[in-house]
Design an enzyme around this catalytic site. Sequence first.
Site, PDB file in Angstrom:
ATOM      1  N   LEU A 164       0.822  -1.214   0.000  1.00 37.16           N
ATOM      2  CA  LEU A 164       0.000   0.000   0.000  1.00 37.16           C
ATOM      3  C   LEU A 164       0.853   1.259   0.000  1.00 37.16           C
ATOM      4  O   LEU A 164       0.426   2.306  -0.484  1.00 37.16           O
ATOM      5  CB  LEU A 164      -0.916   0.004   1.229  1.00 37.16           C
ATOM      6  N   GLY A 165       2.038   1.185   0.576  1.00 33.94           N
ATOM      7  CA  GLY A 165       2.895   2.356   0.644  1.00 33.94           C
ATOM      8  C   GLY A 165       4.257   2.008   1.191  1.00 33.94           C
ATOM      9  O   GLY A 165       4.486   0.920   1.730  1.00 33.94           O
ATOM     10  N   GLY A 167       7.889   3.808   3.283  1.00 32.38           N
ATOM     11  CA  GLY A 167       8.399   4.917   4.066  1.00 32.38           C
ATOM     12  C   GLY A 167       9.736   4.572   4.665  1.00 32.38           C
ATOM     13  O   GLY A 167      10.329   3.526   4.363  1.00 32.38           O
ATOM     14  N   PHE A 169      10.297   3.640   7.553  1.00 33.16           N
ATOM     15  CA  PHE A 169      10.164   2.520   8.478  1.00 33.16           C
ATOM     16  C   PHE A 169      10.100   1.187   7.749  1.00 33.16           C
ATOM     17  O   PHE A 169      10.330   0.141   8.330  1.00 33.16           O
ATOM     18  CB  PHE A 169       8.883   2.682   9.307  1.00 33.16           C
ATOM     19  N   GLY A 170       9.737   1.187   6.453  1.00 35.69           N
ATOM     20  CA  GLY A 170       9.557  -0.053   5.727  1.00 35.69           C
ATOM     21  C   GLY A 170       8.354   0.029   4.803  1.00 35.69           C
ATOM     22  O   GLY A 170       8.073   1.081   4.229  1.00 35.69           O
ATOM     23  N   VAL A 172       4.053  -1.025   3.934  1.00 37.12           N
ATOM     24  CA  VAL A 172       2.728  -1.343   4.466  1.00 37.12           C
ATOM     25  C   VAL A 172       2.009  -2.200   3.433  1.00 37.12           C
ATOM     26  O   VAL A 172       1.942  -1.842   2.252  1.00 37.12           O
ATOM     27  CB  VAL A 172       1.906  -0.071   4.762  1.00 37.12           C
ATOM     28  N   LYS A 187       2.006  -3.125   8.799  1.00 34.08           N
ATOM     29  CA  LYS A 187       3.211  -2.307   8.729  1.00 34.08           C
ATOM     30  C   LYS A 187       4.407  -3.187   9.083  1.00 34.08           C
ATOM     31  O   LYS A 187       4.559  -3.631  10.218  1.00 34.08           O
ATOM     32  CB  LYS A 187       3.088  -1.136   9.705  1.00 34.08           C
ATOM     33  N   ASP A 283       3.025  15.225  12.957  1.00 33.73           N
ATOM     34  CA  ASP A 283       3.164  15.274  11.502  1.00 33.73           C
ATOM     35  C   ASP A 283       1.798  15.259  10.821  1.00 33.73           C
ATOM     36  O   ASP A 283       1.467  14.331  10.085  1.00 33.73           O
ATOM     37  CB  ASP A 283       4.009  14.084  11.026  1.00 33.73           C
TER      38      ASP A 283
END
Length: 313
Positions: A164-165, A167, A169-170, A172, A187, A283
């Site tokens: 899905l996305g 970032g 962090f890794g 999703v 996640k 954020d």
Amino acid sequence: MQIWIEYNGVEKQLNVTLYPIKLSRPKTPLLSLKRDLSPYMYYSMYVGFSSSTGSISATSSSHYILAWSFKMNGSADELDLSRLPKIPRHDNGGIKQLKKILAITLSFTGLTLVLVFVFGFVLLSRKQRFMEILEDWEVQFGPHRFSYKDLFKATKGFKKKEVLGRGGFGRVYKGVLPSSNIQIAVKRISHDSRQGMREFVAEIATIGRLRHPNLVRLLGYCRRKQELLLVYDYMPNGSLDKFLYHQPNSSLNWTQRFKIIKDVASALFYLHQQWVQVIIHRDIKPANVLIDSDMHERPTRRFRTGKAMRPWK
């Protein structure tokens, strides 16, 4: 007296029923508690008994287990009351009878434990591929823990087409839980991510207790070896920035925009003033505002706590 101790792992329901042995079992349990006991369960555990005399002197009170039955994944077998031994008396004959009772009980217990351990060994052998480690901090913080096997199946083996996305962090992933067909977002924190174990524990401990209709709900977590995974509600409409910048044919009217602003404000007010611990969202931006199927917004979890004052990446 006869006592039943039953726990339903699906409904997270613990019931205790106590009644005289000559009466039929009542429908309503004596004690009932809704609690997730999975954080307290280990792969190898003992089953046993304990008793207390309370304020009564130990010399004037005796406790005996005449028979017992135990079963996992189902209801325990009914006891054959006609085969129960008599309660021993406090004399030499009673002591001899007690020895016989203990011999019979221990023989039955030994056979039961052998069957339980054989069943456990087979079960553990099948789960070696998805073996997980339960540590002390996981028992303490206690949100729901998903099995790695279920998340692996839900995301089709963490395939790229389910992403899905991405970032810092890794990634999703979108997933569907095999047992309930519920859509989730997983996640998966990368090994070289700046979000290490401390941030992972903080997110589980704090976010797992937040309950607000305009915050994305943390359903649970999973940890296997060096892999850290968080499971959230799935938001089918994606993030707000897609409606504002990337989908020219899907514009938001002013009523929808005003509703989104109000929902964001409601969530921030809950975090800043209504929850037991002050949490500051660090954020707020369209990319971090997710839209559910009813066009309600829910900010994603990028917070810092008023207590620790450390940003969560």
